[in-house]
Write an enzyme that holds these catalytic residues in place. Structure first.
Site, PDB file in Angstrom:
ATOM      1  N   CYS A   1      21.650  46.481  -9.654  1.00  0.00           N
ATOM      2  CA  CYS A   1      21.593  45.176 -10.476  1.00  0.00           C
ATOM      3  C   CYS A   1      23.087  44.724 -10.049  1.00  0.00           C
ATOM      4  O   CYS A   1      24.120  45.310 -10.511  1.00  0.00           O
ATOM      5  CB  CYS A   1      21.200  45.327 -11.772  1.00  0.00           C
ATOM      6  SG  CYS A   1      21.563  43.947 -12.664  1.00  0.00           S
TER       7      CYS A   1
ATOM      8  N   CYS B   1      15.705  44.894 -12.272  1.00  0.00           N
ATOM      9  CA  CYS B   1      16.971  45.708 -12.907  1.00  0.00           C
ATOM     10  C   CYS B   1      16.103  46.582 -13.993  1.00  0.00           C
ATOM     11  O   CYS B   1      15.409  45.946 -14.948  1.00  0.00           O
ATOM     12  CB  CYS B   1      17.881  44.706 -13.515  1.00  0.00           C
ATOM     13  SG  CYS B   1      18.859  45.483 -14.481  1.00  0.00           S
TER      14      CYS B   1
ATOM     15  N   CYS C   1      21.665  45.531 -19.649  1.00  0.00           N
ATOM     16  CA  CYS C   1      22.175  44.372 -18.756  1.00  0.00           C
ATOM     17  C   CYS C   1      22.214  43.129 -19.326  1.00  0.00           C
ATOM     18  O   CYS C   1      21.615  42.383 -20.103  1.00  0.00           O
ATOM     19  CB  CYS C   1      21.051  44.281 -17.558  1.00  0.00           C
ATOM     20  SG  CYS C   1      21.449  43.191 -16.362  1.00  0.00           S
TER      21      CYS C   1
ATOM     22  N   CYS D   1      24.768  44.578 -14.127  1.00  0.00           N
ATOM     23  CA  CYS D   1      24.996  45.797 -14.738  1.00  0.00           C
ATOM     24  C   CYS D   1      25.104  46.975 -13.833  1.00  0.00           C
ATOM     25  O   CYS D   1      25.405  48.104 -14.728  1.00  0.00           O
ATOM     26  CB  CYS D   1      24.107  45.668 -15.815  1.00  0.00           C
ATOM     27  SG  CYS D   1      22.320  46.298 -15.314  1.00  0.00           S
TER      28      CYS D   1
ATOM     29  N   GLU E   1       0.911  -1.220  -0.040  1.00  0.00           N
ATOM     30  CA  GLU E   1       0.019  -0.034  -0.012  1.00  0.00           C
ATOM     31  C   GLU E   1       1.050   1.241   0.042  1.00  0.00           C
ATOM     32  O   GLU E   1       1.996   1.259   0.618  1.00  0.00           O
ATOM     33  CB  GLU E   1      -0.724   0.019   1.264  1.00  0.00           C
ATOM     34  CG  GLU E   1      -1.891  -1.151   1.416  1.00  0.00           C
ATOM     35  CD  GLU E   1      -2.398  -1.187   3.062  1.00  0.00           C
ATOM     36  OE1 GLU E   1      -1.909  -0.407   3.805  1.00  0.00           O
ATOM     37  OE2 GLU E   1      -3.107  -2.014   3.099  1.00  0.00           O
TER      38      GLU E   1
ATOM     39  N   LYS F   1       2.278   4.232   1.322  1.00  0.00           N
ATOM     40  CA  LYS F   1       2.377   5.032   3.008  1.00  0.00           C
ATOM     41  C   LYS F   1       1.802   6.584   2.798  1.00  0.00           C
ATOM     42  O   LYS F   1       2.711   7.498   2.390  1.00  0.00           O
ATOM     43  CB  LYS F   1       3.720   4.844   3.436  1.00  0.00           C
ATOM     44  CG  LYS F   1       3.593   5.518   4.890  1.00  0.00           C
ATOM     45  CD  LYS F   1       5.102   4.926   5.505  1.00  0.00           C
ATOM     46  CE  LYS F   1       4.926   5.210   7.269  1.00  0.00           C
ATOM     47  NZ  LYS F   1       4.661   6.689   7.372  1.00  0.00           N
TER      48      LYS F   1
ATOM     49  N   LYS G   1      10.663   3.459   3.200  1.00  0.00           N
ATOM     50  CA  LYS G   1      10.430   4.835   2.890  1.00  0.00           C
ATOM     51  C   LYS G   1      11.287   5.313   1.529  1.00  0.00           C
ATOM     52  O   LYS G   1      12.246   4.719   1.277  1.00  0.00           O
ATOM     53  CB  LYS G   1      11.167   5.600   3.950  1.00  0.00           C
ATOM     54  CG  LYS G   1      10.580   5.404   5.463  1.00  0.00           C
ATOM     55  CD  LYS G   1       9.469   6.156   5.512  1.00  0.00           C
ATOM     56  CE  LYS G   1       9.462   7.505   6.084  1.00  0.00           C
ATOM     57  NZ  LYS G   1       9.627   7.738   7.532  1.00  0.00           N
TER      58      LYS G   1
ATOM     59  N   ASP H   1       1.064  10.434   3.758  1.00  0.00           N
ATOM     60  CA  ASP H   1       1.572  11.383   4.892  1.00  0.00           C
ATOM     61  C   ASP H   1       0.542  12.046   5.287  1.00  0.00           C
ATOM     62  O   ASP H   1       0.157  13.411   4.871  1.00  0.00           O
ATOM     63  CB  ASP H   1       2.715  12.075   4.064  1.00  0.00           C
ATOM     64  CG  ASP H   1       3.762  12.485   4.980  1.00  0.00           C
ATOM     65  OD1 ASP H   1       3.651  12.103   6.398  1.00  0.00           O
ATOM     66  OD2 ASP H   1       4.864  13.292   4.952  1.00  0.00           O
TER      67      ASP H   1
ATOM     68  N   TYR I   1      -8.414   7.633   3.579  1.00  0.00           N
ATOM     69  CA  TYR I   1      -8.144   6.200   3.073  1.00  0.00           C
ATOM     70  C   TYR I   1      -8.096   5.178   4.022  1.00  0.00           C
ATOM     71  O   TYR I   1      -7.443   5.366   5.218  1.00  0.00           O
ATOM     72  CB  TYR I   1      -6.817   6.054   2.174  1.00  0.00           C
ATOM     73  CG  TYR I   1      -7.158   6.467   1.013  1.00  0.00           C
ATOM     74  CD1 TYR I   1      -7.908   5.920  -0.126  1.00  0.00           C
ATOM     75  CD2 TYR I   1      -6.381   7.242   0.285  1.00  0.00           C
ATOM     76  CE1 TYR I   1      -8.056   6.488  -1.465  1.00  0.00           C
ATOM     77  CE2 TYR I   1      -6.374   7.629  -1.155  1.00  0.00           C
ATOM     78  CZ  TYR I   1      -7.317   7.119  -1.818  1.00  0.00           C
ATOM     79  OH  TYR I   1      -7.152   7.561  -3.336  1.00  0.00           O
TER      80      TYR I   1
HETATM   81  S1  IVH Z   1      -0.524   0.407   8.895  1.00  0.00           S
HETATM   82  C1  IVH Z   1      -0.208  -1.579  13.009  1.00  0.00           C
HETATM   83  N1  IVH Z   1      -0.817   1.228   6.442  1.00  0.00           N
HETATM   84  O1  IVH Z   1       2.073   5.501   9.181  1.00  0.00           O
HETATM   85  C2  IVH Z   1      -0.045  -1.069  11.574  1.00  0.00           C
HETATM   86  N2  IVH Z   1      -0.011   2.786   8.219  1.00  0.00           N
HETATM   87  O2  IVH Z   1       4.315   4.713  10.912  1.00  0.00           O
HETATM   88  C3  IVH Z   1      -0.648   0.403  11.830  1.00  0.00           C
HETATM   89  N3  IVH Z   1       0.220   5.457   7.375  1.00  0.00           N
HETATM   90  O3  IVH Z   1       0.368   5.243  12.239  1.00  0.00           O
HETATM   91  C4  IVH Z   1      -0.447   1.149  10.574  1.00  0.00           C
HETATM   92  N4  IVH Z   1      -0.133   5.098   5.284  1.00  0.00           N
HETATM   93  O4  IVH Z   1      -0.532   6.983  10.308  1.00  0.00           O
HETATM   94  C5  IVH Z   1      -0.540   1.680   7.702  1.00  0.00           C
HETATM   95  N5  IVH Z   1      -0.969   2.004   4.370  1.00  0.00           N
HETATM   96  C6  IVH Z   1      -0.829   2.391   5.637  1.00  0.00           C
HETATM   97  C7  IVH Z   1      -0.485   3.698   6.006  1.00  0.00           C
HETATM   98  C8  IVH Z   1      -0.108   3.840   7.279  1.00  0.00           C
HETATM   99  C9  IVH Z   1       0.285   5.646   6.422  1.00  0.00           C
HETATM  100  C10 IVH Z   1       0.855   5.912   8.776  1.00  0.00           C
HETATM  101  C11 IVH Z   1      -0.095   5.727   9.841  1.00  0.00           C
HETATM  102  C12 IVH Z   1       0.776   4.845  10.914  1.00  0.00           C
HETATM  103  C13 IVH Z   1       2.144   5.477  10.302  1.00  0.00           C
HETATM  104  C14 IVH Z   1       3.214   4.474  10.884  1.00  0.00           C
END
Ligand code: IVH
Length: 672
Positions: free
Chosen positions: A410, A428, A434, A413, A115, A117, A316, A119, A225
């Site tokens: 400037c 300028c 220039c 020039c 999935e 991750k 990451k 932010d 999500y």
């Molecule tokens: S699973 C027990 N899935 O990342 C597992 N977390 O550093 C719990 N996050 O607290 C998290 N996308 O806020 C999971 N696809 C994803 C995620 C995700 C973002 C965040 C979430 C979590 C943090 C962990």
């Protein structure tokens, strides 16, 4: 190995720093340092603790998640703790994660759900008999904040589940986030009102959700999500994570479309590479991908360690934000004379490259961010975007940090620098006197979309201007082969090639010629409409601002810029010299009768690659048929044309309900 004594001392420092950063991040939504710095401190802490297990304190940041909830909200106890994820920063980290999983399960291969991750911030949603009854933040993992009223304002969170068969008690967990576009719009709005802007979408989402007044939350473009579960009673759900997500989707809960199932570490790495490439085009920020053991019984067997499950890991992406020192600020002079403050930085590796210069945009931005020379600054480089300084780490400001002052003269020039009242940009006043402006103008003049002079690159232009061989664009056509051959890194052969390139550029089109002149505010699209409207150069040169405003899309400001440009004697002299040097274009066909303007009133946005034509050709076709081409999707867009590998504009179109044409449908439309 560090001695126990040193380790103890360093651990104390690291814990204090991490606790401070946790507070800034989770409680105030105002981090002081980029995530990369936080990750570094946390890594150092965990390595030290591994070397000295006896020194692991139960309150160490490595043992807990987040921070205590704010008292202003009611408290919510999480009966299933909301955990965090361990990070993998490299392929080796991921391979050892997979190895640990397989060894513990004693199996050859594991299937993972992969999935993005996101932010944003973790949220728990409780549904009782299918109705949303509570929303809570993660807090410190065991106690969070009750944000039910705020969560209710997030449109992608259903208040009532669809379908049937949901457990009587269902706790859905996921991420609330702010799409990139919403973040930019919000910040623009805040800046316009002179209010403090947010540093990144993550903190904006967190700050928006943790508002005491839900009306403020409601006005923020938040989305959600789902990625997992908390308490479920009775537990009648499928026994695979991927199937659970599918089930949630069926009940109207949003699950990310980028979610996949893969086999083994190889599948994970493939997904990582795939999503890494896609990262820039996604409409939301992601900082990595998450791999989760798909079988729930295996998840249970693997269990947890302190703050994170053993069955999942966050892989990451390289950081897009880093910290470094601002050594100096220089001012660069652009084609129109605009002075852009540019940061000279202690080189830093960010977004996959080493960055030593970054833009500071303009003096208003410098003032708003209170950037001073000597500061520790946060540099951001996302995708191919020019690196920028997004903020200052105020906590690290030294006493002798110097304010940035706009030069009076400037730097190139020596002409006076002017900054009209209320304008962000200083210029300028030297014009073609220039050499910086001259260089930029000639570069623009020769560029691919302008006169397209092959071989006349940046370095050559610099030399030609510095040697005073060209003062205006017209001088390009007077260059001789011996003059060119005399330049650095040029031989006889390349001089001949360049001379041929220059000669070939004499034949052009009117829109290209107009664009090449570098008239302020006249980009390619405007050049095209001007050419079409006037049909020839002379009537355009004679038009006053009023007449120019009759041209579609030309407002009073642009009209005045164009009229002012053609009023200038020196500009007229350059045009005359260019024509004398043989620059010419075919007469434009008479404007098509309105019957042929089949796309009049229609606005198009192009995304992805078309097989049958280049983007420029597509644009030309659309404008010839009376349509307009815009750079971004809005409710006013008539069609989004999606070629192969379309970008985020496609999602934006879907979100706004704008009609999407594939290549075939587009070709039918322009042939009709
Ligand atoms: S699973 C027990 N899935 O990342 C597992 N977390 O550093 C719990 N996050 O607290 C998290 N996308 O806020 C999971 N696809 C994803 C995620 C995700 C973002 C965040 C979430 C979590 C943090 C962990």
């Amino acid at each position: 190995m560090t001695s126990r004594r040193d380790a103890e001392k360093r651990l104390g420092e690291l814990r204090r720093q991490l606790q401070h950063h946790n507070y800034r991040y989770y409680v105030l939504d105002e981090p002081e340092v980029p995530d990369s710095e936080y990750d570094r401190l946390m890594r150092e802490l965990t390595v030290l603790e591994k070397e000295h297990p006896g020194l692991v304190a139960p309150d160490s940041p490595s043992q807990r998640v987040g921070a205590a909830p704010l008292k202003a909200f009611g408290e919510v106890r999480h009966s299933v703790p909301m955990l965090s994820l361990d990070n993998a920063f490299s392929e080796e980290d991921l391979l050892s994660f997979d190895r640990r999983v397989r060894e513990k399960l004693e199996v050859e291969q594991v299937e993972y759900t992969t999935e993005p991750k996101l932010d944003g911030l973790a949220i728990s949603l409780t549904y009782e008999a299918g109705r949303l009854t509570r929303g809570a933040t993660r807090g410190d993992g065991s106690t969070g904040e009750d944000v039910t009223q705020n969560v209710r304002t997030v449109k992608s969170i259903p208040l009532q589940l669809l379908g049937q068969g949901w457990p009587a008690l269902l706790e859905v967990r996921g991420e609330v986030y702010m799409p990139k576009r919403g973040f930019e719009e919000l910040n623009r709005e805040l800046a316009k009102r002179g209010e403090k802007t947010y540093v990144n979408p993550r903190n904006t989402a967190a700050g928006s959700l943790r508002q005491l007044d839900p009306r403020i939350t409601a006005a923020r473009p938040l989305e959600f999500y789902a990625y997992g579960l908390g308490v479920v009673k009775p537990d009648t759900l499928p026994k695979r994570h991927s199937e659970i997500l599918e089930k949630l989707r069926g009940w109207g809960i949003r699950v990310n479309r980028e979610t996949r199932q893969v086999k083994g570490a190889a599948g994970c790495l493939e997904y990582y590479a795939h999503l890494g490439k896609k990262r820039e085009t996604l409409p939301y920020e992601i900082d990595g991908v998450v791999y989760k053991v798909d079988r729930i019984d295996w998840q249970e067997e693997l269990g947890f360690v302190s703050r994170a499950p053993r069955w999942a890991v966050a892989h990451k992406f390289p950081a897009q934000e880093e910290m470094t020192i601002l050594k100096a600020v220089d001012f660069q002079v652009g084609r129109t004379g605009a002075l852009t403050p540019t940061a000279r930085l202690e080189p830093v590796f960010v977004g996959g490259v080493t960055v030593s210069n970054a833009t500071l945009h303009n003096m208003d931005e410098v003032a708003r961010k209170d950037i001073r020379v000597g500061d520790t600054v946060i540099v951001r480089r996302a995708g191919d975007v020019i690196p920028e300084v997004v903020g200052v780490v105020l906590a690290r400001r030294l006493k002798n940090a110097k304010r940035v002052l706009l030069p009076k003269e400037c730097p190139v020039c020596g002409s006076e620098v002017v900054r009209p009242e209320g304008e962000a940009v200083a210029r300028c006043s030297g014009g073609l006197v220039c050499s910086a402006q001259r260089k930029e103008l000639i570069r623009h003049f020769a560029s691919r979309r302008a006169l397209d002079i092959e071989g006349l690159g940046e370095k050559l232009v610099d030399q030609l201007v510095e040697k005073d061989l060209i003062k205006t664009p017209a001088d390009v056509f007077a260059l001789t082969i011996p003059e060119l051959a005399d330049l650095e890194r040029m031989g006889e052969k390349s001089a001949q090639n360049l001379a041929a390139g220059i000669a070939g550029a004499r034949k052009t089109t009117l829109p290209r010629f107009l664009y090449a002149l570098g008239i302020p505010e006249v980009g390619e699209a405007t050049a095209q409409t001007l050419a079409q409207h006037f049909g020839a150069l002379e009537p355009l040169m004679e038009a006053d601002a009023e007449a120019l405003q009759e041209v579609p899309d030309v407002g009073p400001v642009v009209a005045e810029e164009i009229a002012a440009f053609f009023r200038q004697k020196h500009n007229r002299a350059v045009i005359a010299a260019l024509r004398k040097a043989g620059v010419s274009w075919p007469a434009l066909p008479k404007r098509p009768a309105s019957g042929a303007q089949t796309l009049a009133g229609k606005t198009f946005v192009l995304t992805g690659t078309l097989a049958a034509m280049t983007r420029d050709q597509a644009k030309e076709r659309i404008t010839t048929l009376g349509g307009k081409v815009a750079g971004s999707v809005s409710k006013k867009t008539s069609y989004v044309v999606a070629g192969s590998e379309p970008g985020s504009k496609l999602q934006e179109a879907e979100r706004l309900g704008v009609e999407v044409l594939d290549e075939e449908a587009f070709l039918r439309l322009i042939r009709a």
